[in-house]
Design a protein around this motif. Sequence first.
Motif, PDB file in Angstrom:
ATOM      1  N   TYR A  32       1.155  -1.178   0.219  1.00 44.51           N
ATOM      2  CA  TYR A  32      -0.417   0.154  -0.144  1.00 44.51           C
ATOM      3  C   TYR A  32       0.651   1.120   0.163  1.00 44.51           C
ATOM      4  CZ  TYR A  32      -2.930   3.834   1.110  1.00 44.51           C
ATOM      5  OH  TYR A  32      -3.738   4.404   1.578  1.00 44.51           O
ATOM      6  N   LEU A  33       1.950   1.262   0.826  1.00 44.73           N
ATOM      7  CA  LEU A  33       2.307   2.323   0.682  1.00 44.73           C
ATOM      8  C   LEU A  33       3.417   2.267  -0.203  1.00 44.73           C
ATOM      9  CD1 LEU A  33       4.326   2.648   4.704  1.00 44.73           C
ATOM     10  CD2 LEU A  33       2.408   3.916   3.474  1.00 44.73           C
ATOM     11  N   GLU A  34       3.959   1.766  -0.721  1.00 46.17           N
ATOM     12  CA  GLU A  34       5.012   1.758  -2.345  1.00 46.17           C
ATOM     13  C   GLU A  34       3.160   2.421  -3.179  1.00 46.17           C
ATOM     14  OE1 GLU A  34       7.888  -2.192  -1.686  1.00 46.17           O
ATOM     15  OE2 GLU A  34       6.074  -2.080  -2.118  1.00 46.17           O
ATOM     16  N   GLU A  35       2.277   1.701  -3.350  1.00 41.19           N
ATOM     17  CA  GLU A  35       1.553   2.410  -4.133  1.00 41.19           C
ATOM     18  C   GLU A  35       1.115   3.905  -3.951  1.00 41.19           C
ATOM     19  OE1 GLU A  35      -2.399   0.386  -3.619  1.00 41.19           O
ATOM     20  OE2 GLU A  35      -1.230  -1.755  -4.317  1.00 41.19           O
ATOM     21  N   VAL A  36       1.337   4.271  -2.877  1.00 36.50           N
ATOM     22  CA  VAL A  36       0.721   5.510  -2.536  1.00 36.50           C
ATOM     23  C   VAL A  36       2.139   6.727  -3.237  1.00 36.50           C
ATOM     24  CG1 VAL A  36       1.024   7.392  -0.707  1.00 36.50           C
ATOM     25  CG2 VAL A  36      -0.718   5.564  -0.458  1.00 36.50           C
ATOM     26  N   GLU A  37       2.995   6.052  -2.630  1.00 39.63           N
ATOM     27  CA  GLU A  37       4.953   6.629  -3.543  1.00 39.63           C
ATOM     28  C   GLU A  37       4.448   6.609  -4.947  1.00 39.63           C
ATOM     29  OE1 GLU A  37       7.700   8.812  -3.135  1.00 39.63           O
ATOM     30  OE2 GLU A  37       6.615   8.378  -1.497  1.00 39.63           O
ATOM     31  N   TYR A  38       4.152   5.514  -5.141  1.00 41.15           N
ATOM     32  CA  TYR A  38       3.951   5.552  -7.054  1.00 41.15           C
ATOM     33  C   TYR A  38       3.209   6.481  -7.278  1.00 41.15           C
ATOM     34  CZ  TYR A  38       3.192   3.695 -11.472  1.00 41.15           C
ATOM     35  OH  TYR A  38       3.291   3.312 -13.065  1.00 41.15           O
ATOM     36  N   LYS A  40       2.186   9.517  -6.222  1.00 38.79           N
ATOM     37  CA  LYS A  40       2.856  10.006  -5.641  1.00 38.79           C
ATOM     38  C   LYS A  40       3.810  10.743  -6.959  1.00 38.79           C
ATOM     39  CE  LYS A  40       2.651  10.864  -0.900  1.00 38.79           C
ATOM     40  NZ  LYS A  40       3.366  10.978   0.232  1.00 38.79           N
ATOM     41  N   ILE A  41       4.561  10.074  -7.043  1.00 38.49           N
ATOM     42  CA  ILE A  41       5.589  10.234  -8.399  1.00 38.49           C
ATOM     43  C   ILE A  41       4.621  10.477  -9.763  1.00 38.49           C
ATOM     44  CG2 ILE A  41       7.381   9.252  -9.564  1.00 38.49           C
ATOM     45  CD1 ILE A  41       7.969   7.836  -7.014  1.00 38.49           C
ATOM     46  N   LYS A  42       4.087   9.787  -9.868  1.00 34.46           N
ATOM     47  CA  LYS A  42       3.633  10.070 -11.037  1.00 34.46           C
ATOM     48  C   LYS A  42       2.696  11.174 -11.520  1.00 34.46           C
ATOM     49  CE  LYS A  42       4.368   6.270 -13.594  1.00 34.46           C
ATOM     50  NZ  LYS A  42       5.234   5.989 -14.971  1.00 34.46           N
ATOM     51  N   HIS A  44       3.389  13.889  -9.913  1.00 37.50           N
ATOM     52  CA  HIS A  44       4.735  15.144  -9.829  1.00 37.50           C
ATOM     53  C   HIS A  44       4.980  14.840 -11.772  1.00 37.50           C
ATOM     54  CE1 HIS A  44       4.106  17.024  -6.107  1.00 37.50           C
ATOM     55  NE2 HIS A  44       3.994  16.141  -5.534  1.00 37.50           N
ATOM     56  N   LYS A  49       0.557  18.385 -10.981  1.00 31.36           N
ATOM     57  CA  LYS A  49       0.924  18.088 -10.307  1.00 31.36           C
ATOM     58  C   LYS A  49       0.569  20.175  -9.582  1.00 31.36           C
ATOM     59  CE  LYS A  49       5.733  19.857  -8.995  1.00 31.36           C
ATOM     60  NZ  LYS A  49       7.116  19.472  -9.242  1.00 31.36           N
TER      61      LYS A  49
END
Length: 59
Positions: A32-38, A40-42, A44, A49
């Motif tokens: 789940y946390l990796e999905e959130v980070e993924y 966020k990167i996408k 930005h 953005k």
Amino acid sequence: MKPTTIKTSFDCLAFKQSSQEKMAEDMKNLSYLEEVEYLKIKIHQSDLKAWWEAINKNK
């Protein structure tokens, strides 16, 4: 008056479907946390953005 016909080769629904399939494939083994980070990167990296920063400014 004759209606204007616009010819385009862009298929919005096909684009949406292929984008969702790519993201699902990219995220299939993420926590789940990796999905959130993924995501966020996408965000930005995209045109969203400015919108994302605006809604998070109020938090």
